[in-house]
Design a protein around this motif. Structure first.
Motif: not given
Ligand SMILES: Nc1nc2c(ncn2[C@@H]2O[C@H](COP(=O)(O)OP(=O)(O)OP(=O)(O)O)[C@@H](O)[C@H]2O)c(=O)[nH]1
Ligand SMILES: [Mg+2]
Length: 365
Positions: A198, A249, A258, A292, A295
């Protein structure tokens, strides 16, 4: 970034005050002091204006009373919602993706980073540009002040599409260059360890400690935008490996970003080990960890070996509780990248993971 301090009203979900707190930090990064938080119930979203009529009236009066000319919605608004809200108040209406995009615009330094951000901004602003809405004329360049493509009068619909097309071509050619570099690295058999996490977790601080690099670190969100790779020495048996520091992130990362950063982020897929750095001193770290993991899944990198690194141990007084915490949120190692506490143990852990991987690979042959 040298603009005078500005103030804003943050419209945030009253059920998740921690995300509103995060918006305050995001605004701080843009030199905007958040003046007032305006909590609303976002379980009931009004399709035309996002918040209900009653709340909107309240918000309008609050903005007038405070003479605030910026209202930030801590969520994604549709083009129509922004347009309708802009008609009802003189204050500038901005949503969460726009704030993140503006931060990225003010941070990008490399050619690729700049193109990626510009592409994301163009995509995000496409509906507004296409509609040529007057309300948006006032928005141009308000926040970051130097976002790309801001002189609206010059921008025609066709040139926007052309620009998007050109950026895509440029990114493709930069991607090719990166692929060549990657192939070279793979030929060299150097192990690649990606540091992810993060934003503000301490990734760059750890990267610097492991590689003796001097990547700038700061208590600001999204300090690092471009992936950086450096060699770092592990031990006698393994020798040197490559560490890469990546963009942080965040929850609700704008999908345009993204998409635009896919090229850079996809590098994570080629890592031999992913080191997930989490700031244990942040009470919201479990939700950061979830972001996280999600992602990594989106990036199709969730199958790669992981090592969980609980950072900022120096700010975590309850060390005796660490074992039960690790049982709950995932086994990992507690370190401080800043004070270098437990760094040798971290290197041991990395070595172990790499050796396991080498054995696995050898057995598979
Ligand atoms: N107290 C303490 N502070 C730390 C530690 N590690 C990092 N920090 C601080 O946390 C802030 C963020 O650190 P960075 O290394 O820039 O974090 P990052 O994850 O790279 O952040 P972004 O690039 O913005 O996503 C800085 O002010 C660091 O000095 C730590 O172990 N202890
Ligand atoms: Mg960083």
């Amino acid at each position: 970034m040298n603009n005078p301090k500005k103030t804003a009203i943050i419209v945030g979900d009253r059920h998740t005050p921690q995300t509103t707190k995060e918006m305050e930090l995001l605004l701080k990064t843009l030199n905007i002091e958040s003046e007032v938080i305006f909590p609303v119930d976002l379980s009931k979203i009004h399709p035309a204006t996002f918040i209900t009529k009653g709340k909107l009236e309240e918000l309008k009066n609050l903005a007038l009373a405070l003479k605030t000319d910026l209202i930030v919605f801590d969520d994604e608004l549709s083009y129509t919602q922004i347009r309708n809200l802009s008609r009802l108040t003189t204050a500038l209406i901005v949503d969460r993706p726009r704030i993140i995009l503006d931060i990225f615009a003010s941070r990008a330094t490399t050619k690729e980073g700049k193109i990626q951000v510009e592409l994301a901004i163009l995509r995000k602003r496409l509906p507004e540009i296409v509609h040529q809405n007057k309300a948006f004329d006032q928005q141009v360049g308000f926040i970051g002040g130097k976002g790309p493509g801001e002189r609206k009068a010059e921008i025609t619909r066709r040139s926007i599409y052309q620009k998007i097309h050109q950026h895509k071509i440029q990114l493709k050619s930069l991607e090719k260059q990166r692929k060549t570099k990657r192939d070279k690295r793979m030929d060299s058999d150097l192990i690649l360890i990606s540091i992810v996490g993060y934003t503000n977790a301490g990734k760059s601080t750890l990267f610097n400690a492991l590689t003796r690099d001097q990547t700038p670190t700061d208590d600001l969100l999204f300090h690092t935008l471009d992936t950086k790779t450096r060699k770092g020495y592990l031990n006698k048996t393994i020798g040197s490996v490559l560490f890469s520091d990546t963009v942080g992130f965040i929850r609700k990362l704008p999908h345009e970003l993204v998409e635009a950063f896919k090229g850079t982020l996809e590098e994570i897929q080629f890592a031999d080990l992913i080191m997930i750095v989490v700031d244990i001193s942040d009470p919201d770290f479990p939700s950061h960890l979830n972001t996280v993991y999600q992602t990594l899944k989106d990036l199709k990198a969730d199958h790669i070996d992981q090592l969980l690194v609980y950072n900022k141990a120096d700010l975590y007084p309850e060390k005796t509780n660490f074992n039960s915490l690790a049982k709950q949120y995932g086994e990992g190692i507690l370190i401080s990248a800043l004070s270098k506490e437990s760094l040798p143990e971290l290197i041991q852990n990395i070595t172990q993971k790499i050796e396991d991987r080498i054995h696995k690979k050898a057995n598979a042959l």
